[in-house]
Design a protein around this motif. Structure first.
Motif, PDB file in Angstrom:
ATOM      1  N   PHE A 103     -81.799-136.319 -39.036  1.00  0.00           N
ATOM      2  CA  PHE A 103     -82.148-135.721 -40.333  1.00  0.00           C
ATOM      3  C   PHE A 103     -83.628-135.976 -40.641  1.00  0.00           C
ATOM      4  N   PRO A 104     -84.542-135.388 -39.874  1.00  0.00           N
ATOM      5  CA  PRO A 104     -85.978-135.667 -40.045  1.00  0.00           C
ATOM      6  C   PRO A 104     -86.490-135.306 -41.443  1.00  0.00           C
ATOM      7  N   HIS A 105     -85.867-134.325 -42.088  1.00  0.00           N
ATOM      8  CA  HIS A 105     -86.300-133.918 -43.425  1.00  0.00           C
ATOM      9  C   HIS A 105     -85.988-134.983 -44.479  1.00  0.00           C
ATOM     10  N   GLU A 106     -85.187-136.000 -44.124  1.00  0.00           N
ATOM     11  CA  GLU A 106     -84.839-137.066 -45.061  1.00  0.00           C
ATOM     12  C   GLU A 106     -85.500-138.399 -44.692  1.00  0.00           C
ATOM     13  N   LEU A 125     -75.171-137.334 -44.718  1.00  0.00           N
ATOM     14  CA  LEU A 125     -75.498-138.746 -44.931  1.00  0.00           C
ATOM     15  C   LEU A 125     -74.607-139.335 -46.024  1.00  0.00           C
ATOM     16  N   HIS A 126     -74.363-138.555 -47.063  1.00  0.00           N
ATOM     17  CA  HIS A 126     -73.450-139.010 -48.117  1.00  0.00           C
ATOM     18  C   HIS A 126     -72.046-139.250 -47.553  1.00  0.00           C
ATOM     19  N   ASP A 127     -71.632-138.402 -46.622  1.00  0.00           N
ATOM     20  CA  ASP A 127     -70.274-138.502 -46.076  1.00  0.00           C
ATOM     21  C   ASP A 127     -70.030-139.816 -45.333  1.00  0.00           C
ATOM     22  N   ILE A 128     -71.097-140.432 -44.830  1.00  0.00           N
ATOM     23  CA  ILE A 128     -70.951-141.720 -44.135  1.00  0.00           C
ATOM     24  C   ILE A 128     -70.321-142.748 -45.068  1.00  0.00           C
ATOM     25  N   PHE A 129     -70.622-142.635 -46.358  1.00  0.00           N
ATOM     26  CA  PHE A 129     -70.163-143.611 -47.349  1.00  0.00           C
ATOM     27  C   PHE A 129     -69.058-143.034 -48.233  1.00  0.00           C
ATOM     28  N   ALA A 130     -68.280-142.095 -47.675  1.00  0.00           N
ATOM     29  CA  ALA A 130     -67.258-141.401 -48.461  1.00  0.00           C
ATOM     30  C   ALA A 130     -66.223-142.343 -49.060  1.00  0.00           C
ATOM     31  N   ALA A 131     -65.986-143.489 -48.417  1.00  0.00           N
ATOM     32  CA  ALA A 131     -64.952-144.415 -48.899  1.00  0.00           C
ATOM     33  C   ALA A 131     -65.510-145.534 -49.762  1.00  0.00           C
ATOM     34  N   ASP A 132     -66.838-145.620 -49.887  1.00  0.00           N
ATOM     35  CA  ASP A 132     -67.444-146.705 -50.661  1.00  0.00           C
ATOM     36  C   ASP A 132     -67.401-146.393 -52.146  1.00  0.00           C
ATOM     37  N   GLY A 133     -67.193-147.417 -52.949  1.00  0.00           N
ATOM     38  CA  GLY A 133     -67.057-147.219 -54.387  1.00  0.00           C
ATOM     39  C   GLY A 133     -68.337-147.320 -55.169  1.00  0.00           C
ATOM     40  N   ASP A 134     -69.391-147.898 -54.580  1.00  0.00           N
ATOM     41  CA  ASP A 134     -70.667-148.017 -55.280  1.00  0.00           C
ATOM     42  C   ASP A 134     -71.807-148.090 -54.275  1.00  0.00           C
ATOM     43  N   VAL A 135     -73.019-147.850 -54.762  1.00  0.00           N
ATOM     44  CA  VAL A 135     -74.189-147.797 -53.881  1.00  0.00           C
ATOM     45  C   VAL A 135     -74.486-149.165 -53.278  1.00  0.00           C
ATOM     46  N   ILE A 136     -74.302-150.228 -54.062  1.00  0.00           N
ATOM     47  CA  ILE A 136     -74.557-151.567 -53.521  1.00  0.00           C
ATOM     48  C   ILE A 136     -73.658-151.833 -52.322  1.00  0.00           C
TER      49      ILE A 136
END
Length: 563
Positions: A120-123, A198-209
């Motif tokens: 994802f070079p644009h990110e 990239l968001h999908d990598i953390f699909a199961a996480d409940g918070d950014v921390i």
């Protein structure tokens, strides 16, 4: 006839989890008489583990942290004994698998960052900032051992001085607070990158921390596997220390009441094999479920309705459905490696990832025998599969309740848990290991009901109360109780969970007892916790009793069979 109880003790500890055992070991080393009472047949709480045939399984270990030489647990274990079990640093840490991704986090997070930037070079700018923020969180945890002494043991000026390191620690987390839940985590991640994949990598996480912490820990090498022999060798070692100093650890002892005279704890009443026994003590440490303490062991008038409600409504961690699998081969032959695998779905919500539906839930997979071959017979292996779960699922997993409020298991319960296990195994075989079902010798399934039965923890929670604004505001976690000489000493004394939090809680509970009973020992331990003195200075002081480092781990079932 077992070992008799003494007529009285300086300290009675309710519960032999890592918190209770750490407190017991420190107080024993300080010369106090200690009695630890455990309701189960084995010590250890969530680290008790179990044996099936010649396989050894850990009950709840995903990974360890803060167990290295400079971590909270590592620092305390090092002053208790040079023979303490040694956690093994991990290189391959976490594998993220989803519908359209498969990434590996190692002890060099720059490799994962480079892989994301390449794809994802644009990110690139946002990815760089994300990893920089994660590293800052890792740096804060790397200094955690300097802020693990409770302010409840400090005087006014000590508390003032303690604010600066606490602020430094908290500053890494403040920018990310509030970014939780479905909308919050999307908003929080959008601050770094908007790419959906990239968001999908953390699909199961409940918070950014929660997304950042594993990466942050990886930067500082703070992921460890359990010591050889599994996580249960830690409570085995701690209980050995307590007995080394001629103190007592008794199992099959269900504490029913904390004795209170005036406003002071004076002992406990418990049952052992049907016999009611009363023991006197100068101090009681409750290293057990905090609601059980207040609702069943103490008079109702001890706790105000406001505080009782705050405890009842506290935000706590989930429990789990856990499948412990025995294999007729090594997990490596099926495509697994040492890292923890997190399987999520970009089509499931955060709530669905932990809602109990095995077709949508997150799956966490661990391969204990790849890390430690002593856990399984030669040529065989173990696999542990976790699914987040709550006691409320299917009305308490189809259980009923008896007149005492205890969950009663039945055929519907047993059928449900095995049906879920089969679905999870099927999903796992389709995603990673097509031949998995044909290599399973047997498996054992634990639910939140199981975890509640063996630990007594509210709703079978794995780690107690979560760090968070409301729990902090309501002071859900605390050591002191409204009763003098009655302390909380397990994971409910702190927010968070796991071995380091349990060690922290046990250490601070011991410190608060020493503050009353042994001023020299209190000051020495406090100075060590504050990093004012080294372990060498602590040991050479002569204030704490010497130990001959004589513990020897028992062979695992597989090792005994081999010999």
């Amino acid at each position: 006839m077992g070992k008799p109880f003494k007529s009285g003790y300086d300290v009675i500890i309710i519960g032999s989890g890592v918190g209770g055992l750490t407190a017991g070991a420190l107080l024993s080393k300080a010369g106090l008489s200690v009695c630890i009472l455990e309701k189960e047949p084995h010590v250890g709480g969530y680290l008790a583990g179990f044996r099936r045939k010649d396989f050894r399984f850990d009950t709840a270990i995903h990974w360890l942290n803060q167990c290295g030489p400079e971590g909270v647990a590592g620092k305390i274990f090092s002053i208790l004994g040079k023979d303490h079990p040694v956690a093994i640093p991990q290189k391959r840490i976490r594998r993220y698998i989803g519908n359209h991704h498969d990434y590996l986090l190692t002890n060099n997070p720059e490799e994962l960052k480079a892989a994301w930037i390449k794809e994802f070079p644009h990110e690139k700018k946002g990815i760089d900032r994300f990893f920089k923020a994660a590293k800052k969180i890792g740096a804060a945890f790397n200094e955690y051992s300097t802020v693990f002494r409770t302010e409840e043991s400090m005087g006014f000026w000590e508390r003032i001085k303690n604010k600066l390191p606490l602020i430094r620690f908290g500053s890494a987390f403040i920018p990310h607070l509030g970014y939780s839940g479905e909308e919050g985590i999307t908003k929080g991640l959008n601050r770094y990158f908007k790419e959906k994949k990239l968001h999908d990598i953390f699909a199961a996480d409940g918070d950014v921390i929660g997304c950042m912490v594993p990466i942050g820990w990886a930067y500082y090498g703070d992921f460890q596997s359990p010591p050889r022999g599994g996580g249960q060798v830690i409570p085995e070692w701690l209980s050995y220390l307590v007995r080394y100093y001629h103190n007592d650890v008794f199992t099959n002892c269900q504490v029913e009441k904390v004795l209170v005279e005036g406003n002071e704890a004076t002992g406990v009443v418990f049952k052992q094999r049907g016999e009611e026994i009363q023991l006197k003590a100068n101090h009681v440490i409750a290293a057990c479920d905090v609601e059980t303490l207040y609702n069943k062991m103490l008079p109702a008038s001890v706790l105000s309705n406001k505080l009782r409600k705050q405890l009842e409504e506290a935000d706590i961690y989930s429990s789990s459905l856990t499948i412990s699998i025995a294999l007729d081969c090594s997990p490596g032959q099926l495509g697994f490696s040492e890292e923890l695998i997190h399987i999520s779905s970009d089509s499931a919500t955060i709530e669905e990832h932990s809602g109990g539906d095995p077709l949508k839930s997150e799956i966490v997979v661990l391969t204990p025998s790849l890390r430690d071959q002593s856990l399984a017979p030669e040529g065989c292996g173990t696999l542990t599969v976790f699914m987040p779960a709550y006691m409320s699922f299917k009305d308490g997993w189809y259980t009923t309740k008896d007149e005492h409020g205890n969950y009663v298991r039945n055929e519907d319960y047993r059928r449900l848990k095995n049906e879920i296990a089969e679905v999870l195994i099927d999903r796992l075989s389709k995603i990673i290991a097509p031949d998995l079902p044909s290599h399973i010798l047997f498996y054992d399934v634990a639910t939140p009901v199981t975890h509640w039965r063996y630990t007594g923890n509210k709703q079978g929670t794995m780690m107690g109360a979560k760090p968070g604004k409301e729990n902090m505001k309501n002071k859900v976690a605390r050591y002191r109780t409204p009763i003098s000489n009655l302390l909380i000493g397990g994971q409910w004394a702190e927010l968070g969970g796991g071995v380091p939090i349990a060690v922290k809680a046990g250490t601070n509970a011991a410190l608060l007892v020493l503050q009353k009973e042994n001023k020299k020992a209190f000051r020495l331990l406090a100075d060590y916790m504050d990093a004012k003195i080294t372990a060498e200075v602590f040991e050479s002081s002569g204030v704490f009793h010497a130990y001959d480092n004589s513990w020897k781990p028992k062979p695992t079932p597989a090792e005994r069979k081999k010999s």
